[in-house]
Design an enzyme around this catalytic site. Structure first.
Site, mmCIF file in Angstrom:
data_model
loop_
_atom_site.group_PDB
_atom_site.id
_atom_site.type_symbol
_atom_site.label_atom_id
_atom_site.label_comp_id
_atom_site.label_asym_id
_atom_site.label_seq_id
_atom_site.Cartn_x
_atom_site.Cartn_y
_atom_site.Cartn_z
ATOM 1 N N SER A 139 -29.219 130.518 74.574
ATOM 2 C CA SER A 139 -29.149 129.757 73.320
ATOM 3 C C SER A 139 -27.889 130.097 72.537
ATOM 4 C CB SER A 139 -30.396 130.014 72.468
ATOM 5 O OG SER A 139 -30.554 131.399 72.232
ATOM 6 N N ARG B 286 -20.661 126.369 68.833
ATOM 7 C CA ARG B 286 -20.985 127.520 69.677
ATOM 8 C C ARG B 286 -19.938 127.717 70.766
ATOM 9 N NH1 ARG B 286 -26.901 126.404 71.677
ATOM 10 N NH2 ARG B 286 -25.931 124.343 71.864
ATOM 11 N N PHE C 208 -34.780 134.305 63.212
ATOM 12 C CA PHE C 208 -35.345 135.601 63.608
ATOM 13 C C PHE C 208 -34.438 136.751 63.189
ATOM 14 C CE2 PHE C 208 -36.588 132.645 67.208
ATOM 15 C CZ PHE C 208 -37.740 132.235 66.573
ATOM 16 N N GLU D 120 -36.075 141.974 67.335
ATOM 17 C CA GLU D 120 -34.973 141.807 66.387
ATOM 18 C C GLU D 120 -34.704 143.058 65.550
ATOM 19 O OE1 GLU D 120 -37.437 139.517 66.796
ATOM 20 O OE2 GLU D 120 -36.196 138.192 68.017
ATOM 21 N N ARG E 175 -25.471 124.669 66.072
ATOM 22 C CA ARG E 175 -25.459 123.954 67.337
ATOM 23 C C ARG E 175 -25.285 122.447 67.095
ATOM 24 N NH1 ARG E 175 -30.056 124.178 70.996
ATOM 25 N NH2 ARG E 175 -30.056 126.410 70.616
#
Lengths: 329, 314
Positions: free
Chosen positions: A55, A28, A101, A76, A185
């Site tokens: 996030s 990330r 999502f 979304e 991540r």
């Protein structure tokens, strides 16, 4: 599509020692640094998020480009539709949201508003696969690749390390059309040299030469495949490791070469065994050069556990991958 | 039944009047466009033996007004980045959109003869990659409004005066994505955005009230931060006045509730739920064409009377 048979950028047995012992990095960081750098040089680039600022590690981006980080809130469907509309207005939106999502909740928007409408939208699935292992199957996103692979006009990229993440982002920004990039991540060792690595969609890289058996992998599992090859080498088994960052379009030539030149293929990915990289490889092998394929991945909803635990449990520890390779000899 | 063929495509290309034309002339031009579009669309649906004639006819007056006098779009420069955007969210009325685009020069009129045929560019739902002037490939409901919000955001980022119009069905507002988008439109103060709701109060098989009631729609839209205006969605003068005057409140997106009838103005179709995607047979086609002719004669008589009245006042 061409098969790269050049020596790997960084070999698994180079001076840095066994790959499992090398320092690990969160992709990330490469993602946000590259996005900020791209945005600095191209005013068309905007971020679109579903409250996923933290996030996605986009706090610094938000500070640098406050108008260009569009937070639609926890919505979304709207997020992906808005991105398509931004692209209609000439912007290059990088949608950044938890992959579970983004791909599930907005699947119809991805299909109709982005792919079918051919909009220049970049979908960045954050923390995909089992990155949210402890949060359970609602937040695990092992299905995203299979879902998106069924959609026409969608390039699917699963980078394996920071250099590949950055290169994929630069390619996506420079190339008109829909793309899905998975950004984990889960920390991974460096595999590619950031100074020289060039991402070409649909092109695999042989990161380790070998002629007994082939392991095809990508994303967070690629280093595990390399570690498996190190173990196999110690036993005198020569395992080829093919990095396949683009699940769609697939490097057909690299797969056919592996089928032809080695005794079998193991695929290993942080994804469902149905319809992911393994499915794509199996479809290709069946059509061009039938051989045995062992598909490693997740074949069911996963229990609670860390990502590393779940990968190991599904047979994707270096030992597990090596065992699968041995079974084909 | 005769298949759709070139001889069934007879609509003239109407184009736009000068922006300096009088309001009366603009309204008359829109009325004539709407009439021609209906005549042509009836034949498309009849001879193609498919389509959504009820929803087409409830939306055509809005479409004719937008393309006839409101939108800043140019068929000779359809990709102008500074054009206004019109997004048809109720993509199933593609027949009405194609016919409107043809009437205003975006699509060769002759191409209408391919409507719904194998490999035609004129699919049952619009495809922007095949048809100039289409902004989004809609069809699944609840997609247009979020796309419109995204475009309006891009205009705001560009500090551009280009506007965004989106036409949704009313049943379509049962999709939650619309309300997500409306919250975002309000949050970002997108006053260049105009949502037009084709409020015909009928969905596929029943009234909206019987299915999942939308009322009080005006209060809901206002509560979501929109400036709400209600119009007769078949009155070209009212539509022209309202759609030319947006936005009504600085900083607020506009929500136009266009009260319409499915199948308007055909007697046997109007406000009749059966005509969502029913196809008129030969006799029904003839009756509808006759009714549109009678309507035109009545309008011409009214026009003559109005002109005479104007003369007397002078």
């Amino acid at each position: 599509m061409t098969t790269t048979t050049a020596p790997p950028t960084v070999g698994a047995t180079d001076a840095a020692g066994p790959i499992a012992d090398r320092p690990r990095f969160d992709c990330r960081n490469a993602y946000v640094e590259t996005l900020a750098d791209l945005a600095k040089n191209d005013h068309r680039i905007v971020g679109v998020v579903n409250d996923s600022v933290g996030s996605s590690k986009l706090d610094a981006f938000k500070k640098a480009f406050p108008d260009r980080l569009i937070n639609v809130g926890i919505a979304e469907q709207d997020m992906v539709g808005v991105a398509a509309g931004l692209a209609n207005g000439g912007r290059i939106p990088f949608v950044s949201a938890a992959s579970c999502f983004l791909t599930a909740r907005a699947l119809e928007q991805i299909k109709a508003d982005v792919s079918y409408s051919d909009r220049n939208v970049k979908l960045c699935g954050m923390s995909p696969g089992v990155a949210y292992g402890e949060l359970g199957p609602t937040h695990q996103s092992i299905e995203d690749i299979a879902w998106l692979r069924a959609i026409d006009n969608m390039t699917i990229v699963v980078p394996a390390d920071p250099a590949e993440t950055a290169a994929a982002m630069r390619w996506a920004a420079a190339t008109e059309g829909p793309a899905f990039i998975r950004v984990s991540r889960m920390s991974v060792p460096e595999i590619f040299d950031a100074a020289t690595y060039e991402f070409v969609p649909g092109r695999a890289t042989t990161v380790r030469e070998g002629d007994d058996v082939t392991i095809i992998s990508n994303g967070t599992v690629l280093w595990r495949a390399l570690a498996a090859a190190e173990q196999l080498e110690a036993e005198g088994v020569s395992a080829r490791v093919v990095s396949m960052p683009t699940v769609k379009p697939l490097d057909v030539d690299a797969v056919v070469a592996a089928a032809r030149e080695t005794k079998g293929i193991v695929t290993a990915e942080e994804s469902t065994t149905a319809g992911g990289l393994g499915g794509a490889v199996a479809e290709t092998v069946v059509a061009h050069h039938p051989t045995r394929v062992r598909i490693l991945g997740f074949d069911a909803f996963q229990p609670t556990g860390s990502a590393g635990f779940l990968l190991d449990r599904a047979g994707m520890s270096p030992e597990g991958i090596a065992e699968a390779a041995r079974s084909l000899l | 039944m005769t298949a759709l063929a070139p001889e069934h495509v007879t609509m003239p290309v109407l184009g736009r009047l000068s922006p300096h034309a009088s309001r009366a002339d603009q309204v008359a031009h829109i009325a004539e466009a709407a009439r021609q579009i209906r005549l042509q669309d009836l034949k498309l649906v009849h001879y193609a033996n498919a389509g959504h004639i009820g929803g087409d006819f409830s939306a055509i007056d809005v479409l004719a007004t937008l393309y006839g006098a409101v939108l800043n779009v140019d068929p000779d420069n359809p990709d102008d980045p500074e054009r206004d955007r019109f997004i048809l969210s109720k993509g199933h009325v593609a027949g009405a959109l194609y016919t409107t685009l043809a009437a205003f020069g975006f699509l060769p009129v002759a191409e209408l003869a391919t409507f719904l045929k194998p490999l035609s560019k004129l699919n049952g739902h619009p495809n922007r990659n095949y048809v100039r002037g289409v902004e989004a490939n809609t069809g699944p409901l609840g997609h247009g409004l979020p796309i419109a919000v995204g475009h309006a955001l891009s205009a705001k980022l560009d500090v551009s005066r280009r506007r965004t119009f989106v036409l949704t069905g009313d049943g379509e507002l049962q999709e939650g994505s619309n309300w997500e988008a409306m919250m975002a439109a309000s949050q970002h103060e997108l006053d260049s955005l105009t949502v037009i709701v084709d409020r015909n109060r009928l969905q596929q098989g029943a009234t909206t009230r019987e299915t999942n009631d939308l009322d009080p729609l005006d209060a809901k839209a206002a509560a979501f931060g929109f400036a709400v205006v209600e119009v007769n969605g078949h009155d070209h003068g009212e539509l022209l006045d309202v759609l030319s005057a947006v936005p009504f409140r600085p900083g607020k997106p506009t929500f136009v509730i266009a009260h319409t009838h499915k199948g308007h103005p055909i007697s046997y179709m109007s406000n009749n739920v059966a005509w969502h995607h029913k196809v008129p047979d030969e006799a029904q086609l003839q009756q509808a064409l006759d009714e549109l002719d009678q309507l035109q004669r009545r309008q011409q008589d009214e026009e003559v009377a109005r002109a005479a009245g104007d003369e007397r006042q002078r």
